[in-house]
Design an enzyme around this catalytic site. Structure first.
Site, PDB file in Angstrom:
ATOM      1  N   HIS B 215      86.613  67.940  34.722  1.00 23.58           N
ATOM      2  CA  HIS B 215      85.892  68.908  35.789  1.00 23.58           C
ATOM      3  C   HIS B 215      86.704  69.754  36.271  1.00 23.58           C
ATOM      4  O   HIS B 215      86.460  70.840  36.982  1.00 23.58           O
ATOM      5  CB  HIS B 215      84.890  68.110  36.727  1.00 23.58           C
ATOM      6  CG  HIS B 215      83.596  67.834  36.058  1.00 23.58           C
ATOM      7  ND1 HIS B 215      82.662  68.395  36.233  1.00 23.58           N
ATOM      8  CD2 HIS B 215      83.368  66.881  35.091  1.00 23.58           C
ATOM      9  CE1 HIS B 215      81.662  67.897  35.686  1.00 23.58           C
ATOM     10  NE2 HIS B 215      81.987  67.038  34.653  1.00 23.58           N
ATOM     11  N   SER B 219      86.071  72.458  29.904  1.00 22.05           N
ATOM     12  CA  SER B 219      85.874  72.105  28.707  1.00 22.05           C
ATOM     13  C   SER B 219      86.935  73.159  27.973  1.00 22.05           C
ATOM     14  O   SER B 219      86.912  74.431  28.055  1.00 22.05           O
ATOM     15  CB  SER B 219      84.474  72.313  27.985  1.00 22.05           C
ATOM     16  OG  SER B 219      83.912  71.012  28.529  1.00 22.05           O
ATOM     17  N   LYS B 243      71.562  69.362  24.425  1.00 26.58           N
ATOM     18  CA  LYS B 243      72.193  69.421  23.306  1.00 26.58           C
ATOM     19  C   LYS B 243      72.825  68.078  22.922  1.00 26.58           C
ATOM     20  O   LYS B 243      72.890  67.503  21.983  1.00 26.58           O
ATOM     21  CB  LYS B 243      73.130  70.395  23.185  1.00 26.58           C
ATOM     22  CG  LYS B 243      73.890  70.746  21.809  1.00 26.58           C
ATOM     23  CD  LYS B 243      74.781  71.998  22.192  1.00 26.58           C
ATOM     24  CE  LYS B 243      75.722  72.463  20.673  1.00 26.58           C
ATOM     25  NZ  LYS B 243      76.326  73.553  20.717  1.00 26.58           N
ATOM     26  N   ASP B 244      73.597  67.369  24.077  1.00 28.26           N
ATOM     27  CA  ASP B 244      74.250  66.373  23.785  1.00 28.26           C
ATOM     28  C   ASP B 244      73.168  65.152  23.594  1.00 28.26           C
ATOM     29  O   ASP B 244      73.439  64.222  22.789  1.00 28.26           O
ATOM     30  CB  ASP B 244      75.056  66.028  25.139  1.00 28.26           C
ATOM     31  CG  ASP B 244      76.195  66.411  25.130  1.00 28.26           C
ATOM     32  OD1 ASP B 244      76.597  67.348  24.146  1.00 28.26           O
ATOM     33  OD2 ASP B 244      76.926  66.436  26.296  1.00 28.26           O
ATOM     34  N   GLU B 287      89.863  44.479  11.831  1.00 33.40           N
ATOM     35  CA  GLU B 287      89.184  45.309  11.873  1.00 33.40           C
ATOM     36  C   GLU B 287      89.335  46.630  11.400  1.00 33.40           C
ATOM     37  O   GLU B 287      90.576  47.032  11.614  1.00 33.40           O
ATOM     38  CB  GLU B 287      88.249  45.345  13.248  1.00 33.40           C
ATOM     39  CG  GLU B 287      87.878  43.903  13.899  1.00 33.40           C
ATOM     40  CD  GLU B 287      88.534  44.021  15.149  1.00 33.40           C
ATOM     41  OE1 GLU B 287      89.938  43.531  15.086  1.00 33.40           O
ATOM     42  OE2 GLU B 287      87.827  44.016  16.145  1.00 33.40           O
TER      43      GLU B 287
END
Lengths: 307, 412, 178
Positions: B215, B219, B243-244, B287
């Site tokens: 923030h 972005s 959208k997320d 893994e």
């Protein structure tokens, strides 16, 4: 947006198809070496797969008639045989079975350890539904001593503790591997355990066959099994035609026995499979609808913005 | 928050609260962050990762209510969860598969950052915090895999803790300290449980810092250019939140498919065999999300250097902001670097495959070549490309990148 | 764009948002249940919610204690005198009046949850050496509650009689508790 999406999607499809073609070529070329075992078809495979209750009962009859002498099932209780999604015997049926078999158990231990009587001795009482399935041997050492030093494995989770791939082919070549990974996801292959058990039960040889590995010699007291890693197995062929009479009248063949015990052991390892798949389907439907709604919401919000 | 506040308290109560604890302002401004309008779906994985962090924490707290960290009871207690606890099989499958999907999402998230140059100034801190989160995730995943106390748990723990024995002079002492004994055993299991519970708390704090840093700097975006015009950005809510959410549900559907229809696909059958310190399984594999680094470890013929290279392969990612000398962020405008990037992705995938193969013959040679590519990508390719590459012309603004030059003129 | 058309667009939009929100809320609410329900007694606990006890070895005048749902249950084979004493007191004033006949299914077998109704201690009186209080039944050492031969509270701070669990005689010698 749409154009971009189609480009992406067609690229993905082309990539997967190419990979699939390539790997089938590689697989065909690599064929020949090693033992190959066919996957079986199981009633519990796939999205809508469910256990066949009749088969589970037959499997239990095989377990009770053949396996129970050596193999424990420590994580299961008698009550599990009555729960939904399993063999679903009635409680009275199991109680009567315990009574007629005169199954006695040590009292289950509580927080203070094992319950003893006034003289400080362990004591037994007739088994109840809540008791764990009785072990054939008091402990692992006793089991090994009775079986020529080999420990008969516990059967509680063996349906998930074995697999075809891990035991036979190792990890194959790159493209075969990728192809198999994708194919297993698409076909939802989760039955490696029962496939292995079935294969093991049906691949005993009385004498060492010609296709055995070079320089293979069978140690004293062992048996040749083509499916077993290393091929020399301590367990004598446990199943044969007619070794157990099914109460439902199914023809008692080795193949039938092997299938039924494999299915039963899968259920023992994964007792809630029916409920799990039913739930999963409902959750997927719910999410599919939610995704459509959210896509609509997202489109409405972005309606006036070019991006 | 670096951006201007958009909150005006309406009622008296809101004003009163705002002067004392501006928590509503924080929330409102958080959701109103100006976000580049050109973000594509690769940018939704941040939100998806937060979703999986919450899934892991919630299901983890629940599993801890039923789990017993004791060497003779751990395996049975997990089976007890699966067999007897209400909804236990679902919750356990959610947690074990959640770990895998957490890693799928984080790998996409990291590669997205690498492709679009999201690590470049002024986002270095954001990037480094991300690398720390990734390392914490690996620690968490490793510790958690030990808890069911199957064969892979025990032997995975043995192999990984033995890495520290490579350290000269103090290695033996460190491993004994980690084990609380002379091999992996009860004390190890008990402390791993404690640490596995601790890890997400630390993880959560670092996620907080990561989002804070985001923030502050805002972005990045697919074109890699900063916000210049008013119309370059849109408020995060509801444009990007929705959208997320849409992307999250799509990804969750794949997750759900695994949880309910093939919960053991990403696990290993040997982990359904009770831990046995006397017998090592023939094929030890970690893994899947550790496989590339496991391949690097085995590619190096020396014990100490193997460990050093393995850790260096992860640590080097944190130095990316300074290793990449290019002034252009996005690979969209760096055609040569783009090729090298996809080479790096292929390297990672192939190393993953080799990590699952036995360490012998051609596989070792292949691992060595790919390990070399991994390091050369960071310390040779990226610095040199930055100085020598020909980049495409950057658009003047994000809006121009979206609408095209002509449309911009017509608009004005 | 006409005003009417605009209105249509707006209401379609609202409907979509409302629908999505409602659908998400329904799913969210349903998803909470497994996370709560997992704390309820599990299948293995429920399987032990009822137990069968063989009372053949308990002689007249003896008592045994069995564990049921994590609590002690007193099973006493009462003597004729004890039964008579308990019935004699039926009309006596007591904190929680109850007839002895309402507390037993078979007079000779008294079955009680052995938890004092005051603050949850286990009263003494099962073993021959225990202090059985002023009324010959049970005595709670924590705060001095006296119970009689029917498990009724007669003296002390406890407000209620010792609870009678639900039980049934499967045969003359086997009792199922719970």
């Amino acid at each position: 947006m749409t154009v971009k999406f189609f480009k992406l999607a067609s690229g993905f499809v082309a990539f997967t198809a190419g990979l699939g073609m390539l790997s089938s070529v590689v697989m065909a070329a690599g064929d020949g070496g090693g033992q190959h075992f066919a996957k079986q078809s199981w009633s519990f495979g796939g999205v809508f797969g469910r256990y066949d209750q009749k088969q589970l009962r037959r499997g239990f009859e095989v377990y009770k008639g053949v396996c129970t002498g050596c193999h424990s099932m420590n994580l299961l209780s008698y009550r599990n045989l009555t729960q939904p999604g399993g063999p679903e015997y009635g409680e009275d049926y199991i109680k009567a079975m315990l009574k007629s078999d005169e199954v006695e158990v040590n009292l289950p231990h509580n927080d203070e350890g094992e319950i003893v009587n006034e003289d400080g001795d362990l004591f037994t009482r007739p088994a109840a539904l809540s008791d764990r399935i009785k072990k054939p041997y008091a402990n692992d050492k006793a089991a090994m001593a009775a079986n020529g030093g080999a420990l008969p494995p516990d059967f509680s989770v063996i349906g998930k503790a074995r697999a075809m791939h891990a035991n036979h082919e190792g990890i194959p070549g790159l493209f075969t591997w990728v192809f198999a990974l994708v194919k297993d996801v698409v076909t939802q292959y989760q039955e490696g355990g029962p496939d292995y058990i079935y294969t093991l039960m049906t691949n005993y040889h009385e004498t060492v066959p010609e296709n055995a590995p070079k320089d293979f010699s069978l140690p004293e007291g062992k048996h040749y099994n083509a499916a077993f890693p290393g091929h020399a197995i301590s367990m004598a062929p446990p199943l044969s035609d007619g070794i157990v009479d099914y109460t439902d009248g199914t023809k008692a063949t080795l193949d039938q026995h092997a299938k039924d015990i494999s299915a039963f052991l899968m259920w023992a390892a994964e007792p809630h499979l029916n409920a799990r798949k039913r739930r999963g389907f409902m959750v997927l439907i719910y999410l599919a609808i939610l995704s459509l709604l959210l896509y609509g919401v997202k489109r409405k919000i972005w309606e006036d913005v070019k991006h | 928050m670096a951006h201007e506040s958009v909150y005006t308290p309406n009622s008296g109560i809101e004003k009163w609260l705002d002067e004392r604890l501006p928590i509503i302002r924080l929330g409102v401004d958080f959701m109103a962050m100006p976000t580049p309008r050109n973000l594509n779906y690769w940018w939704t994985f941040g939100g998806i990762l937060f979703f999986f962090l919450m899934v892991q924490i919630i299901t983890g707290i629940i599993l801890a209510m039923h789990y017993i960290p004791h060497e003779s009871m751990a395996f049975d207690s997990v089976e007890h969860i699966v067999r007897d606890v209400n909804w236990g099989d679902m919750l356990q499958n959610m947690h074990s598969n959640g770990a895998s999907f957490f890693f799928i999402a984080v790998y996409i998230h990291i590669l997205r950052g690498m492709y679009y140059g999201s690590y470049k100034a002024p986002r270095e801190m954001l990037w480094i915090l991300g690398v720390i989160i990734y390392v914490l995730m690996m620690a968490s995943g490793f510790l958690g895999y030990v808890l069911p106390w199957g064969q892979m748990s025990l032997w995975g723990a043995t192999v990984i803790t033995n890495l520290f024995s490579a350290i000269p002079f103090v290695g033996g002492a460190i491993t004994e300290l980690l084990w609380g004994g002379y091999a992996v055993g009860q004390p190890t299991l008990n402390r791993f449980f404690s640490l596995h519970y601790l890890m997400p708390l630390i993880l959560f704090a670092f996620v907080g810092l990561h989002i804070w840093a985001l923030h502050v700097v805002g972005s990045n975006n697919p074109d890699g250019i900063e916000i210049k015009l008013k119309e370059d950005s849109l408020p995060f809510h509801s444009y990007f939140s929705m959208k997320d959410a849409f992307a999250m549900v799509l990804f969750a559907m794949i997750y759900v498919y695994f949880v309910f229809f093939m919960p053991d696909y990403m696990g290993h059958p040997d982990n359904y065999v009770r831990a046995n310190p006397m017998v090592t399984p023939p094929h030890i594999v970690p893994e899947w999300y550790f496989l590339p680094f496991y391949a690097i470890l085995r590619a190096i013929p020396d014990k100490l250097f193997g460990v050093i290279f393995m850790f260096a392969a992860i640590a080097i990612v944190a130095f990316l902001p300074w290793l990449d000398t290019s002034r252009v962020r996005s690979m969209r405008y760096r055609p040569t670097a783009k090729l090298f990037f996809w080479g790096f992705v292929a390297t990672g995938l192939l190393l993953g495959y080799l990590g699952a193969k036995p360490a012998e013959g051609g596989y070792v040679i292949a691992s060595r070549i790919l390990t070399a590519y991994w390091f050369l990508y960071f310390i040779v390719a990226l610095p040199l490309l930055g100085w020598t590459q020909k980049t495409k012309t950057l658009p003047g603004s994000i809006t121009e990148a979206v609408l095209g030059k002509d449309a911009m003129k017509n608009n004005k | 764009m006409s005003a009417k058309h605009e209105e249509d667009v707006v209401s379609r939009r609202d409907f979509l948002f409302l629908g999505a929100g409602a659908w998400a809320a329904v799913g969210g609410a349903a998803a909470i249940w497994p996370f709560v329900d997992q704390m309820n007694p599990d299948a293995s606990t429920k399987a032990l919610a009822s137990i069968e006890v063989d009372i053949t070895p308990v002689q007249v005048g003896q008592a045994i204690t069995v564990l049921w749902r994590g609590k002690p249950v007193f099973i006493r084979h009462r003597t004729a005198e004890e039964i008579a004493a308990a019935e004699k007191d039926d009309e006596t004033a007591m904190p929680d009046p109850q007839k002895d006949g309402d507390r037993v299914q078979k007079k000779e077998w008294l079955i009680l949850v052995g938890v004092c109704t005051h603050l949850g201690c286990v009263p003494g009186g099962q073993k021959a050496s225990d202090i059985r209080g002023d009324f010959g039944g049970w005595f709670c050492p924590c705060h001095g509650s006296h119970y009689d031969n029917s498990g009724r509270i007669r003296k002390g701070p406890a407000p209620l009689n010792l609870a009678v669990p639900s039980y049934k005689f499967l045969t003359d010698t086997v009792v199922q508790i719970g």
